[in-house]
Design an enzyme around this catalytic site. Structure first.
Site, PDB file in Angstrom:
ATOM      1  CG  MET A  50     -18.674 -14.637  -8.577  1.00  0.00           C
ATOM      2  SD  MET A  50     -18.004 -15.982  -7.351  1.00  0.00           S
ATOM      3  CE  MET A  50     -16.606 -17.281  -8.769  1.00  0.00           C
ATOM      4  CG  ASP A 105     -16.256  -7.104  -8.942  1.00  0.00           C
ATOM      5  OD1 ASP A 105     -16.403  -7.629 -10.422  1.00  0.00           O
ATOM      6  OD2 ASP A 105     -16.344  -5.673  -9.139  1.00  0.00           O
ATOM      7  NE  ARG A 115     -18.756   0.543 -11.006  1.00  0.00           N
ATOM      8  CZ  ARG A 115     -18.762   1.234 -12.323  1.00  0.00           C
ATOM      9  NH1 ARG A 115     -19.828   2.576 -12.218  1.00  0.00           N
ATOM     10  NH2 ARG A 115     -18.273   0.962 -13.436  1.00  0.00           N
ATOM     11  CG  ASP A 116     -17.022  -1.339  -7.116  1.00  0.00           C
ATOM     12  OD1 ASP A 116     -17.901  -1.586  -6.949  1.00  0.00           O
ATOM     13  OD2 ASP A 116     -16.520  -0.696  -8.394  1.00  0.00           O
TER      14      ASP A 116
HETATM   15  C1  FRU Z   1     -16.274  -4.624 -11.762  1.00  0.00           C
HETATM   16  C2  FRU Z   1     -17.989  -4.171 -11.404  1.00  0.00           C
HETATM   17  C3  FRU Z   1     -18.142  -2.345 -10.239  1.00  0.00           C
HETATM   18  C4  FRU Z   1     -19.228  -2.939  -9.999  1.00  0.00           C
HETATM   19  C5  FRU Z   1     -19.586  -4.557 -10.877  1.00  0.00           C
HETATM   20  C6  FRU Z   1     -21.015  -5.064 -10.484  1.00  0.00           C
HETATM   21  O1  FRU Z   1     -16.002  -5.679 -12.407  1.00  0.00           O
HETATM   22  O2  FRU Z   1     -18.035  -3.165 -12.723  1.00  0.00           O
HETATM   23  O3  FRU Z   1     -17.704  -1.319 -10.475  1.00  0.00           O
HETATM   24  O4  FRU Z   1     -19.339  -3.028  -8.887  1.00  0.00           O
HETATM   25  O5  FRU Z   1     -18.478  -4.958 -11.342  1.00  0.00           O
HETATM   26  O6  FRU Z   1     -21.606  -5.873 -10.850  1.00  0.00           O
END
Ligand code: FRU
Length: 490
Positions: free
Chosen positions: A37, A39, A166-167
């Site tokens: 696991m 984020d 992203r995100d």
């Molecule tokens: C942050 C990250 C995010 C990405 C995810 C991939 O820890 O690098 O930017 O979406 O982890 O698992």
């Protein structure tokens, strides 16, 4: 690519999770049921319950093609696992279903995530492309929208990275949805792009909410944006930071950028920047708003740089204790959710004891505890708490009154890797008075100073039998101590 990937993950977790020994688990922190696991994702309310999704690879204890795992809770302490929510099973997300957020809309749970795919460049090399996508569901099962991806990197201002995008963090204001997305400016450093939509399907670019001009790291990952006590807080996780005094360390950091939100321009007028946590294992936090109006933050309790874990474990990673955020005296403060208090047992209290030579206090010990040490006075310069001790191991917390620093040191915690083991932070000068709260849950230590002015979170790999706690000072320190055990939730 198989569209059976979600089914496969669900079957795998059902068949394999039961065998994991309960003794390995933290007792009051959310941990991954099996596999890997990172984020927290989609931390939000849905139909009155608090949902938490997470970056998930069920089949191994290291990062792999990302899925979204899923859990929910009524009180932030006891978690119920739900079947994996998303798998990388579409052409636009076959390389991974990356981080994102969630919102409730007309009885449905809306998940917004980053879809990642690989493309072949003209020079034969491969590159990833990251786009923002939506899935709609009922709290357990989700359908990805036909319209996906709904936001692509070519909607960004010219020069922005096509690779790092992203995100998304989604929220609704009046009747409009907004999404803040991590991106990279043409100078290579972080920026947060804001998009809006009225129907979740068609999105348009609004503004660059904030950007760092190479001041705070490179790519800004995992943005969150919210109002806290009248200020606006942009919380981001910048990659590749360089150390600045004790405020930021090298590598991946997490910061609050605080200021006012200019509603016309849709930009943050940043006034102040603050490190979120000063420990070794804290990244990619996300927040949600509870029904009673509290802003709660949870983070991945680990770091990309020092990804250590007991080899025999078939699960790798846990989240921090959810923390209540407040904006006070120009700073963001954080404290463990008050719900933890319902799990207290075996209270032990000492009032104003003088401490000098390294000594224990009867019954003050344990690895699943909430311990508060209040230093009231004394002519000491250095005060130290050693915890998770046996005759061989210990982890230390050292308060240096002269420098106004607290240092965490896990050098002797039993880890056989030559990694960073220590970190220090400044605390507020208060004539030698200080309040240190320590949450221990087997393999983790979360430290809160002066009612949440600073937090410091780290993992320690000491065998769980090492339970002793010692106090010492170079001269005399007069302390009061309260300790609770935390009841098992697993
Ligand atoms: C942050 C990250 C995010 C990405 C995810 C991939 O820890 O690098 O930017 O979406 O982890 O698992």
């Amino acid at each position: 690519m198989s569209d059976k990937r979600l089914e496969k993950a669900r079957k795998y977790e059902l068949e394999n999770t039961q065998d994991i020994p309960k003794e390995q688990r933290p007792v009051f922190h959310m941990s991954v049921p099996i596999g890997w696991m990172n984020d927290p994702n989609g931390f939000s309310l849905y139909k009155g319950e608090k949902h938490l999704f997470y970056q998930y690879y069920p089949y191994d204890t290291c990062w792999g093609p990302m899925h979204w795992g899923h859990a929910k809770t009524k009180d932030f302490i006891k978690w119920e696992y739900l079947p994996a929510a998303l798998a990388p099973d579409k052409e636009y997300d076959e390389f991974g279903v990356f981080s994102g957020s969630a919102i409730e809309e007309r009885g449905k749970q809306i998940l917004m995530y980053t879809g990642v795919k690989e493309i072949k460049c003209t020079d034969g090399k491969t590159e990833v492309r990251q786009t923002q996508c939506i899935a709609v569901g009922d709290g357990v099962n989700y359908d990805k929208l036909e319209e996906n991806p709904v936001i692509t990197a070519d909607m960004l201002p010219e020069g922005s990275s096509l690779v790092d995008f992203r995100d998304p963090k989604i929220w609704k204001e009046a009747d409009v949805f907004y999404a803040a997305v991590g991106s990279r400016n043409e100078d290579g450093s972080g920026q947060i792009a804001l998009f809006s939509s009225v129907d979740l399907k068609k999105w348009e670019f609004c503004s660059i909410l904030d950007k760092c001009n190479n001041r705070y790291g490179k790519m800004w990952e995992c943005p969150d944006f919210f109002n806290l006590g009248g200020k606006h807080i942009l919380m981001v996780s910048p990659q590749d930071m360089t150390a600045e005094g004790l405020e930021f360390h090298n590598g991946n950091g997490v910061m609050f950028a605080c200021g006012d939100y200019d509603l016309e321009e849709k930009t943050l007028k940043r006034e102040m920047v603050q490190s979120v946590d000063y420990g070794l294992d804290f990244y990619a936090p996300q927040t949600m708003l509870t029904e009673d109006g509290r802003r709660i933050m949870i983070a991945w309790m680990k770091s990309w740089e020092t990804s250590l874990w007991p080899e025999e474990f078939r699960w790798n990673s846990m989240m921090t204790i959810p923390r209540e955020l407040q904006y006070k005296n120009g700073r963001v403060i954080q404290n463990p959710v008050r719900e933890l208090e319902s799990y207290y047992e075996n209270k032990i209290e000492y009032s104003l004891v003088n401490c000098r030579e390294r000594a224990k206090l009867a019954k003050v010990e344990g690895r699943n505890i909430d311990l508060t040490v209040d230093i009231a006075s004394g002519d000491y310069e250095k005060f130290q708490i050693d915890f998770a001790c046996n005759e061989r191991y210990h982890t230390s917390l050292i308060y240096n009154k002269k420098d106004n620093t607290i240092t965490f040191d896990r050098q002797y915690a039993g880890c056989a890797k030559d990694i960073v083991h220590s970190r220090s932070m400044y605390v507020k000068e208060n004539d030698g008075k200080i309040k240190i709260r320590l949450l221990l849950d087997k393999y983790s230590a979360e430290i809160f100073v002066n009612d949440g002015e600073q937090a410091m979170t780290s993992l320690l790999y000491t065998e769980p039998g090492a339970k002793e706690i010692y106090f010492q000072a170079d001269k005399t320190a007069c302390i009061s101590v309260t300790k609770y055990d935390i009841k098992k939730t697993v």
